[in-house]
Design an enzyme around this catalytic site. Structure first.
Site, short mmCIF file in Angstrom:
data_model
loop_
_atom_site.label_atom_id
_atom_site.label_comp_id
_atom_site.label_asym_id
_atom_site.label_seq_id
_atom_site.Cartn_x
_atom_site.Cartn_y
_atom_site.Cartn_z
N TYR A 1 -5.87 9.41 1.77
CA TYR A 1 -5.98 10.07 3.25
C TYR A 1 -4.62 10.58 3.55
O TYR A 1 -3.57 10.58 2.75
CB TYR A 1 -6.05 9.08 4.46
CG TYR A 1 -4.91 7.90 4.39
CD1 TYR A 1 -3.84 8.10 5.33
CD2 TYR A 1 -5.13 6.62 3.84
CE1 TYR A 1 -2.87 7.11 5.37
CE2 TYR A 1 -4.11 5.46 3.99
CZ TYR A 1 -2.98 5.91 4.61
OH TYR A 1 -1.87 4.97 4.95
N ASP B 1 -27.22 -19.71 19.32
CA ASP B 1 -28.35 -20.52 19.55
C ASP B 1 -28.47 -21.55 18.43
O ASP B 1 -28.24 -21.53 17.15
CB ASP B 1 -29.73 -19.51 19.52
CG ASP B 1 -29.86 -18.79 17.97
OD1 ASP B 1 -28.90 -18.75 17.17
OD2 ASP B 1 -30.88 -18.45 17.78
N HIS C 1 0.86 -1.13 -0.06
CA HIS C 1 0.15 -0.08 0.10
C HIS C 1 1.04 1.25 0.06
O HIS C 1 1.90 1.21 0.62
CB HIS C 1 -0.90 -0.10 1.18
CG HIS C 1 -1.50 1.33 1.78
ND1 HIS C 1 -2.04 2.14 0.88
CD2 HIS C 1 -1.31 2.03 2.87
CE1 HIS C 1 -2.56 2.97 1.66
NE2 HIS C 1 -2.18 3.03 2.93
P1 FAD Z 1 3.88 -5.93 12.66
O1 FAD Z 1 4.13 -5.01 13.12
O2 FAD Z 1 4.33 -6.45 11.18
O3 FAD Z 1 4.59 -7.16 13.75
C1 FAD Z 1 4.75 -8.35 13.53
C2 FAD Z 1 6.17 -8.74 14.02
O4 FAD Z 1 6.37 -10.16 13.98
C3 FAD Z 1 7.25 -8.18 12.84
O5 FAD Z 1 7.93 -7.45 13.70
C4 FAD Z 1 7.96 -9.41 12.50
O6 FAD Z 1 9.30 -9.25 12.56
C5 FAD Z 1 7.77 -10.28 13.53
N1 FAD Z 1 7.87 -11.86 12.99
C6 FAD Z 1 7.22 -12.33 11.95
N2 FAD Z 1 7.49 -13.44 11.81
C7 FAD Z 1 8.33 -14.00 12.60
C8 FAD Z 1 8.69 -15.03 13.21
N3 FAD Z 1 8.78 -16.23 12.58
N4 FAD Z 1 9.57 -15.01 14.13
C9 FAD Z 1 9.90 -14.00 14.87
N5 FAD Z 1 9.28 -12.72 14.59
C10 FAD Z 1 8.48 -12.80 13.47
N6 FAD Z 1 -3.15 0.72 10.36
C11 FAD Z 1 -3.59 1.99 11.02
O7 FAD Z 1 -4.46 1.63 12.18
N7 FAD Z 1 -3.64 3.28 10.50
C12 FAD Z 1 -2.98 3.71 9.51
O8 FAD Z 1 -2.80 4.95 9.46
C13 FAD Z 1 -2.33 2.88 8.91
N8 FAD Z 1 -1.33 2.88 7.84
C14 FAD Z 1 -0.52 2.25 7.25
C15 FAD Z 1 0.15 2.63 6.24
C16 FAD Z 1 0.91 1.72 5.52
C17 FAD Z 1 2.02 2.03 4.40
C18 FAD Z 1 0.99 0.16 5.94
C19 FAD Z 1 1.83 -0.77 5.17
C20 FAD Z 1 0.15 -0.22 6.95
C21 FAD Z 1 -0.56 0.79 7.66
N9 FAD Z 1 -1.51 0.29 8.47
C22 FAD Z 1 -2.17 1.27 9.32
C23 FAD Z 1 -1.64 -1.01 9.24
C24 FAD Z 1 -0.65 -1.34 10.34
O9 FAD Z 1 0.54 -0.58 10.23
C25 FAD Z 1 -0.39 -2.86 10.71
O10 FAD Z 1 -1.93 -3.32 10.55
C26 FAD Z 1 -0.11 -3.01 12.03
O11 FAD Z 1 1.09 -2.23 12.22
C27 FAD Z 1 0.07 -4.48 12.38
O12 FAD Z 1 0.65 -4.63 13.47
P2 FAD Z 1 1.30 -6.13 14.03
O13 FAD Z 1 1.90 -5.95 15.27
O14 FAD Z 1 0.08 -7.13 13.66
O15 FAD Z 1 2.32 -6.81 12.95
#
Ligand code: FAD
Length: 830
Positions: free
Chosen positions: A260, A552, A222
């Protein structure tokens, strides 16, 4: 406390550690493949806009809690939430109308919101092009999450509370002993665990594969870009804002062009959903580098300028101040999409100890983390999270092709104006009942649910509309409620009430529960005594330990040890399967088999005052009131076809659900259809069915009642057997609840003017104040008025007037006594 391993130190994983440790759990390890100071997942670059309001009460409440929590996290004057407010602007009349609907959602879910004029938009946001904006929606509590900072502060505070963090440690496997999770594998060895929670964001698919679980999320790129310094923003004293808060303008949405905006000090940040979907396979991104920085992280892909060109032009049109700037920096950032746009929360039914919390936005992160922590520590989330359940998807929705296609659609449509009944054009025709060919011949208009094609009405019945008696003539509808609707539904309801109609019930979930442990299982999980004799039908509830409704179901006792369950969702199947397994382990020898028989069987609901005449023409089976009383069933043969006849009705008319195995389905349809013609039988669709269901007051689980409600509030305490001797899940809590006057109640409303439509989720005002919300609604053709079911304060009495807000207009409605149609049940018990 159990040993917990959380995979991923993004905004979700760290919030989960915090929510667990604050509830007294102590043995928690967070394992992160990237460096802890900047792990490199989606959180590390998230611009953090938090628009709380959505059509979903659940999602809005998860967001509201996230705002509250982020506001409370602070260190040395460093805050994690900048409450600049949110402004959504309309540049088309359709969007302006949609904002009114959104304002209604905000009122329904308790979020303070205001529809604002174009002038107010300019006052709040002076850079807007004043020739474009028609008006807006302002939500003062929205704002900017400083997600990366919140993550760091949460790591700090939970580390102090004893949570162990392991950075640079990829989880490469998940260990188990049979179905029980025992730990995770890392390059530095195994970490033992009783519970493993994958908070791995868009790497969720890879983590799921380690334990054979299909995770239905699709990573998509994105685009997000920052401009060079905006001259019009220069000179403002941004430094006077609290430390690190580099924005004072509201967050802004221009959904007509899928855009946005936020402020970054003197620069603008622009996010765009209008580009082509760009799916990503997480495992192809390579390892997280040792030194992640702003420019170099796995979730940040190269900016494709050509995809952003339209966004840049539109942005300079909406915000002319940007004409003096250029794009300074852009990237294609990766995050997760799912088939229905919701997050994934919960556990697969075949494993013990493996949970996921994925496809979660920053917006909902703390809310989701709290919900999961509550589930782990108390067995229940206080916010209903059924719509986030990992187990909500049908098998056909879990394959990669389906997830890829629907995930991309959700990306494209994320800012579209979506009608509540809107249907996707593809993928379709995934699951069809054996009656499908015949239904097409009758001009069925199909709507899709769970991959099933279900007739909504039949064009074949069009001419009947002309012959409707005056009191049944459909009233004109407003343009919005007229969409995806046909007056043919009125004719189908009329025929059902006055002759007979056949409805395809195949898509309703049917499970078979059998074996020596079956009675014990259903006796333990339901609120009724199901030890009745074979041949009986019981409507009953599944509760949680807190006495709240988790489903239910209908329990059909076929034989001593064989039951059929009529259920609502795939989550019910996951629940029964898990509980059966747990019980088997406790009581050896009393095995239980839970089988989904939905697809191998089919079912016709034959209902109406002439239903018995229809059957008399094809069978000598005794379907008299004595031979087959209400809420009983029997095996029978109809024109040579083996069937089960189940005396029940969702529409409140005499008749049966007639079930057979799939291969006999088409013959069953043809037989009944032919036999019924002389009695005025027609085929009827779900739209008429829904209307008649509401006239009878039958609740729809998930919409009318959820895990937030108890049976007394929801008006289904008749499904609780007060004399049941055996213990069952929720019994003790129910006994406590039964002595309390309900603070709120699900009530039946009818619209006073007899014509103004409501579609569901609208706010309801009582004494001028928003006091509740509509769950489901339909025009009641028999009673000649629109009907709405709504949650209202317990003290509201029958006969009182309330107002429902629909696109900004207030519609007067009256609180009614239930049922609105045939309250004495005379039609059913003939
Ligand atoms: P992540 O932050 O991806 O954390 C997952 C972690 O798991 C990572 O650090 C990764 O290294 C770790 N991991 C993965 N696999 C393994 C493994 N095998 N072993 C150990 N560690 C592992 N959301 C909003 O609410 N508002 C916004 O304005 C917004 N804007 C966005 C703009 C962009 C350009 C993008 C890309 C996303 C945006 N989002 C926004 C979405 C939001 O950023 C994500 O949904 C959110 O940060 C996800 O958080 P998370 O903790 O689930 O995942």
């Amino acid at each position: 406390s159990q040993r917990v391993v959380i995979i991923g130190a993004g905004i979700v994983g760290t919030n989960l550690a915090d929510e667990l440790v604050s509830r007294g759990w102590s043995d928690i390890t967070v394992v992160e493949q990237g460096p802890l100071h900047m792990p490199g997942g989606s959180t590390s670059h998230a611009p953090g806009l938090v628009f709380q309001t959505s059509p979903s009460k659940t999602m809005t409440h998860l967001a509201r809690y996230t705002v509250e929590k982020l506001l409370s996290i602070e260190k040395d004057g460093h805050k994690c939430f900048n409450q600049v407010g949110g402004l959504e602007v309309a540049t088309t009349p359709a969007r302006l109308e949609d904002l009114k609907r959104k304002h209604g959602y905000a009122s329904s879910w308790g979020i303070d919101a205001r529809l604002v004029s174009a002038e107010e938009c300019f006052k709040m946001y002076p850079h807007l092009n004043n020739e474009m904006v028609l008006g807006g929606l302002h939500i003062p509590t929205d704002g900017l999450a400083l997600a990366a900072r919140a993550t760091q502060l949460l790591i700090e505070r939970t580390s102090e509370a004893g949570v162990r963090y392991l950075g640079h440690t990829p989880v490469t496997g998940i260990e188990r002993d049979g179905r029980r999770i025992t730990g995770v594998t890392t390059p530095s060895g195994t970490i033992p665990a009783d519970i493993v929670v994958s908070c791995a964001g868009f790497w969720g698919v890879e983590l799921g594969a380690m334990v054979g679980v299909d995770i239905p999320l699709l990573p998509l790129a994105h685009q997000y870009a920052k401009t060079t310094a905006v001259p019009a923003l220069a000179g403002r004293d941004i430094n006077s804002l609290p430390n690190g808060m580099n924005a004072s303008l509201p967050i802004l949405r221009h959904q007509d062009k899928r855009l946005y905006y936020r402020e970054h000090g003197g620069q603008y940040g622009i996010g765009y959903y209008g580009h082509r979907p760009m799916p990503v396979v997480a495992s192809s991104l390579g390892l997280t580098p040792k030194d992640v920085d702003e420019q170099n992280m796995p979730s940040r892909l190269e900016f494709t300028t050509e995809d952003f060109d339209p966004a840049w032009k539109e942005s300079q049109t909406l915000l002319p101040a940007l004409q003096d700037t250029e794009i300074a920096d852009g990237f294609n950032g990766v995050f997760s999409f799912t088939p229905d746009g919701g997050p994934l929360l919960g556990q697969p039914s075949h494993l013990d100890g493996f949970y996921v919390a994925e496809a979660v936005w920053v917006t909902h992160s703390a809310g989701v983390a709290r919900a999961l922590a509550q589930i782990l520590t108390t067995g229940r989330s206080e916010i209903d999270v059924s719509e986030c359940e990992l187990s909500r998807f049908e098998e056909v929705q879990l394959n990669r092709d389906y997830v890829t296609e629907t995930g991309q659609q959700n990306f494209v449509e994320i800012y579209d104006i979506i009608h509540p009944l809107q249907q996707r054009a593809s993928p379709r025709n995934l699951r069809v009942s054996p009656f499908y060919a015949r239904q097409r011949e009758l001009g069925a208009v199909f709507f899709e649910t769970g991959g099933w094609e279900r007739p909504w009405w039949y064009e074949e019945n069009k001419d009947l509309v002309k012959s409707l008696p005056p009191s049944w003539k459909p009233v004109d509808r407003d343009a919005w409620s007229a969409q995806l609707h046909s007056p043919i539904s009125a004719a189908e309801a009329w025929k059902t009430r006055n002759a007979a109609a056949m409805f395809d019930m195949t898509a309703f979930h049917r499970f078979e529960v059998s074996g020596p442990g079956a009675v014990g299982l259903l006796q333990r999980l339901t609120t009724s005594d199901i030890t009745t004799k074979p041949g009986t039908v019981t409507y009953t509830l599944l509760l949680n330990d807190h006495g709240k409704i988790r489903g239910d179901i209908f329990v059909l006792r076929l034989e001593d040890d064989v039951f059929q369950i009529g259920a609502n969702t795939a989550t019910d199947l996951a629940y029964l399967t898990r509980e059966a397994r747990v019980q088997e382990q406790r009581i050896p020898g009393k095995w239980i088999q839970v089988r989904d028989i939905t697809g191998s069987t089919c079912c016709i609901g034959l209902w109406g005052p002439r239903a018995r005449d229809v059957i008399a023409g094809i069978s000598t089976v005794d379907v008299s009131n004595k031979g087959l009383p209400y809420f009983s069933l029997k095996k029978a043969v109809l024109a040579g076809i083996p069937v089960t006849m189940i005396r029940k009705s969702y529409v409140g008319e005499l008749g049966w659900e007639i079930q057979t195995s799939a291969e006999n389905g088409q013959r069953l349809w043809d037989t009944i259809y032919q036999a019924g013609k002389q009695h005025g039988l027609i085929a009827g669709g779900r739209s008429a069915f829904n209307s008649m269901r509401l006239e009878k007051g039958y609740r729809t689980y998930g919409a009318d009642m959820t895990t937030e409600h108890n049976p007394f509030e929801a008006g289904v305490s008749y499904a609780v057997d007060a004399n049941k001797k055996d213990d069952f899940v929720g019994k003790a809590a129910l006994q406590r609840l039964s002595s309390q006057a309900p603070l709120r109640r699900l009530r039946a409303l009818t619209v006073d003017d007899g014509r103004s439509m409501i579609l569901g989720k609208e706010p309801v005002f009582y004494n001028g104040k928003a006091a509740g919300y509509v769950t489901t609604a339909a025009f009641g053709y028999t009673i000649g008025k629109p009907i709405a079911y709504a949650w209202l304060p317990g003290g509201v009495s029958e006969g009182e007037t309330v107002e429902i807000e629909y696109f900004g207009k207030r519609i007067k409605a009256t609180v009614e006594t239930e049922s609105l149609y045939d309250p004495e049940m005379n039609r059913l018990s003939q």
